[in-house]
Design a protein around this motif. Structure first.
Motif, PDB file in Angstrom:
ATOM      1  N   UNK A 195       0.847  -1.188   0.000  1.00 50.28           N
ATOM      2  CA  UNK A 195       0.000   0.000   0.000  1.00 50.28           C
ATOM      3  C   UNK A 195       0.886   1.242   0.000  1.00 50.28           C
ATOM      4  N   UNK A 196       0.351   2.325  -0.535  1.00 58.23           N
ATOM      5  CA  UNK A 196       1.062   3.605  -0.516  1.00 58.23           C
ATOM      6  C   UNK A 196       0.160   4.650   0.117  1.00 58.23           C
ATOM      7  N   UNK A 197       0.732   5.788   0.445  1.00 58.95           N
ATOM      8  CA  UNK A 197       0.006   6.857   1.112  1.00 58.95           C
ATOM      9  C   UNK A 197      -1.280   7.194   0.358  1.00 58.95           C
ATOM     10  N   UNK A 198      -2.355   7.322   1.091  1.00 60.22           N
ATOM     11  CA  UNK A 198      -3.689   7.677   0.590  1.00 60.22           C
ATOM     12  C   UNK A 198      -4.421   6.549  -0.127  1.00 60.22           C
ATOM     13  N   UNK A 199      -3.898   5.330  -0.098  1.00 63.98           N
ATOM     14  CA  UNK A 199      -4.629   4.198  -0.681  1.00 63.98           C
ATOM     15  C   UNK A 199      -5.897   3.931   0.116  1.00 63.98           C
ATOM     16  N   UNK A 200      -6.902   3.395  -0.581  1.00 64.49           N
ATOM     17  CA  UNK A 200      -8.143   2.952   0.055  1.00 64.49           C
ATOM     18  C   UNK A 200      -8.265   1.457  -0.207  1.00 64.49           C
ATOM     19  N   UNK A 201      -8.246   0.686   0.870  1.00 61.01           N
ATOM     20  CA  UNK A 201      -8.385  -0.774   0.813  1.00 61.01           C
ATOM     21  C   UNK A 201      -9.811  -1.118   1.213  1.00 61.01           C
ATOM     22  N   UNK A 202     -10.554  -1.715   0.287  1.00 64.52           N
ATOM     23  CA  UNK A 202     -11.944  -2.086   0.524  1.00 64.52           C
ATOM     24  C   UNK A 202     -12.091  -3.598   0.432  1.00 64.52           C
ATOM     25  N   UNK A 203     -12.784  -4.178   1.400  1.00 69.29           N
ATOM     26  CA  UNK A 203     -12.913  -5.638   1.459  1.00 69.29           C
ATOM     27  C   UNK A 203     -14.375  -6.011   1.714  1.00 69.29           C
ATOM     28  N   UNK A 204     -14.861  -6.989   0.923  1.00 64.53           N
ATOM     29  CA  UNK A 204     -16.213  -7.523   1.061  1.00 64.53           C
ATOM     30  C   UNK A 204     -16.150  -9.023   1.324  1.00 64.53           C
ATOM     31  N   UNK A 205     -17.080  -9.541   2.106  1.00 60.37           N
ATOM     32  CA  UNK A 205     -17.191 -10.989   2.264  1.00 60.37           C
ATOM     33  C   UNK A 205     -17.951 -11.574   1.068  1.00 60.37           C
ATOM     34  N   UNK A 206     -17.983 -12.904   0.950  1.00 60.54           N
ATOM     35  CA  UNK A 206     -18.850 -13.488  -0.076  1.00 60.54           C
ATOM     36  C   UNK A 206     -20.298 -13.091   0.209  1.00 60.54           C
ATOM     37  N   UNK A 207     -21.023 -12.770  -0.823  1.00 56.93           N
ATOM     38  CA  UNK A 207     -22.409 -12.327  -0.655  1.00 56.93           C
ATOM     39  C   UNK A 207     -23.290 -13.179  -1.536  1.00 56.93           C
TER      40      UNK A 207
END
Length: 84
Positions: A69-81
């Protein structure tokens, strides 16, 4: 460096109370932190980590430990739906 972790659906239970309303948790992390490091650091169960995006780009399971990751990254994570 500053990154934002976003957790959705059942994964939002892993957010601190103050972040649950927006599903966003801005935080400072050491340089060189990877997507895999974030998943481990926040004790997200592997079976619930399904869709992973950094700045809207899909990160496949095999690439998560190597994607720094680098500065200002947005990490988004979802479960199985499942839906109907």
């Amino acid at each position: 460096m500053r990154v934002t972790l976003k957790l959705y659906a059942s994964l939002s239970d892993f957010l601190p109370d103050e972040a649950k309303r927006t599903n966003e948790w801005p935080m400072d992390v050491p340089d060189g932190t990877t997507v895999g490091d974030m998943i481990k650091r926040h004790q997200l169960p592997a079976r619930l980590v399904h869709l992973v995006l950094v700045n809207g780009h899909f990160i496949p399971p095999a690439g998560r430990d190597g994607r720094a990751l680098v500065d200002d990254d947005v990490l988004a994570i979802w479960p199985p739906v499942a839906g109907g």
